[in-house]
Design a protein around this motif. Structure first.
Motif, short mmCIF file in Angstrom:
data_model
loop_
_atom_site.label_atom_id
_atom_site.label_comp_id
_atom_site.label_asym_id
_atom_site.label_seq_id
_atom_site.Cartn_x
_atom_site.Cartn_y
_atom_site.Cartn_z
N UNK A 1 0.83 -1.22 0.00
CA UNK A 1 0.00 0.00 0.00
C UNK A 1 0.86 1.26 0.00
N UNK A 2 0.47 2.21 -0.84
CA UNK A 2 1.19 3.48 -0.93
C UNK A 2 0.38 4.58 -0.25
N UNK A 3 1.04 5.58 0.35
CA UNK A 3 0.30 6.73 0.89
C UNK A 3 -0.56 7.35 -0.20
N UNK A 4 -1.80 7.65 0.12
CA UNK A 4 -2.74 8.09 -0.89
C UNK A 4 -2.29 9.35 -1.60
N UNK A 5 -1.61 10.25 -0.89
CA UNK A 5 -1.19 11.51 -1.51
C UNK A 5 -0.03 11.31 -2.49
N UNK A 6 0.59 10.12 -2.49
CA UNK A 6 1.63 9.83 -3.49
C UNK A 6 1.03 9.34 -4.80
N UNK A 7 -0.22 8.97 -4.76
CA UNK A 7 -0.88 8.43 -5.96
C UNK A 7 -1.94 9.38 -6.51
N UNK B 1 -7.44 3.46 6.65
CA UNK B 1 -8.04 2.56 5.66
C UNK B 1 -7.01 2.15 4.62
N UNK B 2 -7.28 1.02 3.98
CA UNK B 2 -6.62 0.67 2.72
C UNK B 2 -7.73 0.55 1.69
N UNK B 3 -7.42 0.93 0.46
CA UNK B 3 -8.47 0.96 -0.58
C UNK B 3 -7.83 0.84 -1.94
N UNK B 4 -8.69 0.47 -2.91
CA UNK B 4 -8.25 0.38 -4.30
C UNK B 4 -8.59 1.67 -5.04
N UNK C 1 -5.14 2.24 -11.89
CA UNK C 1 -6.37 1.55 -11.54
C UNK C 1 -6.06 0.35 -10.65
N UNK C 2 -6.82 0.24 -9.55
CA UNK C 2 -6.70 -0.86 -8.59
C UNK C 2 -5.37 -0.86 -7.84
N UNK C 3 -4.71 0.29 -7.83
CA UNK C 3 -3.54 0.44 -6.96
C UNK C 3 -4.03 0.51 -5.52
N UNK C 4 -3.33 -0.18 -4.62
CA UNK C 4 -3.71 -0.17 -3.21
C UNK C 4 -3.06 1.03 -2.52
N UNK C 5 -3.89 1.87 -1.88
CA UNK C 5 -3.38 3.03 -1.15
C UNK C 5 -3.82 2.95 0.31
N UNK C 6 -3.14 3.72 1.12
CA UNK C 6 -3.44 3.77 2.56
C UNK C 6 -3.66 5.22 2.95
N UNK C 7 -4.63 5.48 3.80
CA UNK C 7 -4.92 6.85 4.22
C UNK C 7 -5.45 6.84 5.65
N UNK C 8 -5.17 7.94 6.34
CA UNK C 8 -5.66 8.12 7.72
C UNK C 8 -6.38 9.45 7.79
N UNK C 9 -7.57 9.44 8.37
CA UNK C 9 -8.35 10.66 8.48
C UNK C 9 -9.63 10.42 9.25
N UNK C 10 -10.58 11.31 9.07
CA UNK C 10 -11.87 11.23 9.77
C UNK C 10 -12.99 11.31 8.75
N UNK C 11 -13.93 10.41 8.86
CA UNK C 11 -15.08 10.41 7.95
C UNK C 11 -16.01 11.58 8.26
N UNK C 12 -16.45 12.26 7.20
CA UNK C 12 -17.47 13.30 7.35
C UNK C 12 -18.80 12.69 6.94
#
Length: 270
Positions: free
Chosen positions: A57-63, A146-149, A75-86
């Motif tokens: 997983x790559x930091x989302x801001x790098x992708x 989270x991790x996400x595609x 497409x379908x690259x796995x990224x990782x992000x930390x934050x708060x859901x609104x």
């Protein structure tokens, strides 16, 4: 005589027939090529998915970045992000079905430390096609990792957002509707930490087979060859029909006539 026997090919009926067969053969060839082109595209897509799924997983801001489009290689690259859901800005994506059941997807902005938001498709929940569930399953409260595609934005009129509802996800349209800066593209949820009380049915990787395109392509080419073969068979059948009467009326129709003197001599001999 040989030219006369195949002269039927110059008739209007046979010329039209020939043009139709050529058109059908060309169309079948083009459709076969189209299927093989789709096969090549699918193989390329599968290779991208397999490569991206194998990467850590790559930091989302790098992708992803605000205003940038997601490239085909991402497409379908796995990224990782930390934050708060609104949760208040949840967008309902209508007309989504799973296993024949109607439902909706829930897209929730994940607010990152820099104030930008990642649109996270948290998953699917059963619902009537024209309505929204009275109570939507809530995401984890507080800080979430989270991790996400990574996924590309949808296009066209289906991306219009009305009353926090849409039919296809577009980061540009949703960002305008929510009046917030969002990263380009969106993300299909893969995992959340902490886990929610009510998990949603999440997206899955597409099947990585080659699909039916190879056999469809062969079928179209077979149809084209069949049309050509059928034409020549009918030509042969018509040629036989022209040839038979000539043999029936005289077994030596192509031989020169006998001289008159010879005929009279034969008559006296008789």
């Amino acid at each position: 005589m040989r030219v006369r026997r195949i002269g039927f090919l110059l008739s209007r009926r046979w010329l039209v027939f020939l043009v139709v067969v050529i058109a059908l053969a060309w169309l079948a060839w083009r459709l076969g090529e189209w299927q093989f082109d789709r096969l090549a595209d699918r193989k390329e897509r599968n290779a991208i998915i397999e490569r991206n799924e194998a990467l850590p997983p790559a930091p989302v801001t790098e992708v992803l970045a605000v205003g940038d489009e997601v490239g085909a290689d991402e497409q379908w690259r796995v990224v990782e992000a930390t934050g708060t859901y609104d949760v208040d800005d949840t967008v309902v994506v209508r007309y989504r079905s799973r296993d024949g059941a109607s439902g909706v997807d829930l897209v929730v902005p994940l607010v990152l430390d820099d104030g930008t938001s990642l649109l996270v498709d948290r998953g699917w929940v059963a619902a009537d096609a024209d309505s929204t569930p009275d109570e939507l399953p809530q995401p984890p409260a507080g800080e979430v990792t989270i991790t996400a595609w990574v996924r590309q934005d949808g296009t066209g009129g289906s991306t219009t957002v009305t009353d926090h509802s849409t039919r296809a996800i577009s980061s540009e349209r949703i960002g305008e509707a929510l009046d917030r800066p969002v990263l380009g593209g969106f993300a299909d949820l893969r995992s959340e930490s902490p886990e929610p009380e009510t998990p949603l049915r999440q997206a899955e990787l597409p099947e990585l087979d080659n699909g039916p395109h190879f056999f469809y392509g062969l079928q179209w080419w077979f149809f084209g060859l069949l049309a050509v073969f059928g034409f020549f068979y009918l030509v042969y059948d018509e040629w036989r029909g022209v040839r038979r009467p000539s043999r029936r009326h005289g077994s030596h129709a192509d031989d020169p006539p006998e001289p008159a003197a010879d005929l009279e001599h034969d008559a006296h001999q008789g």
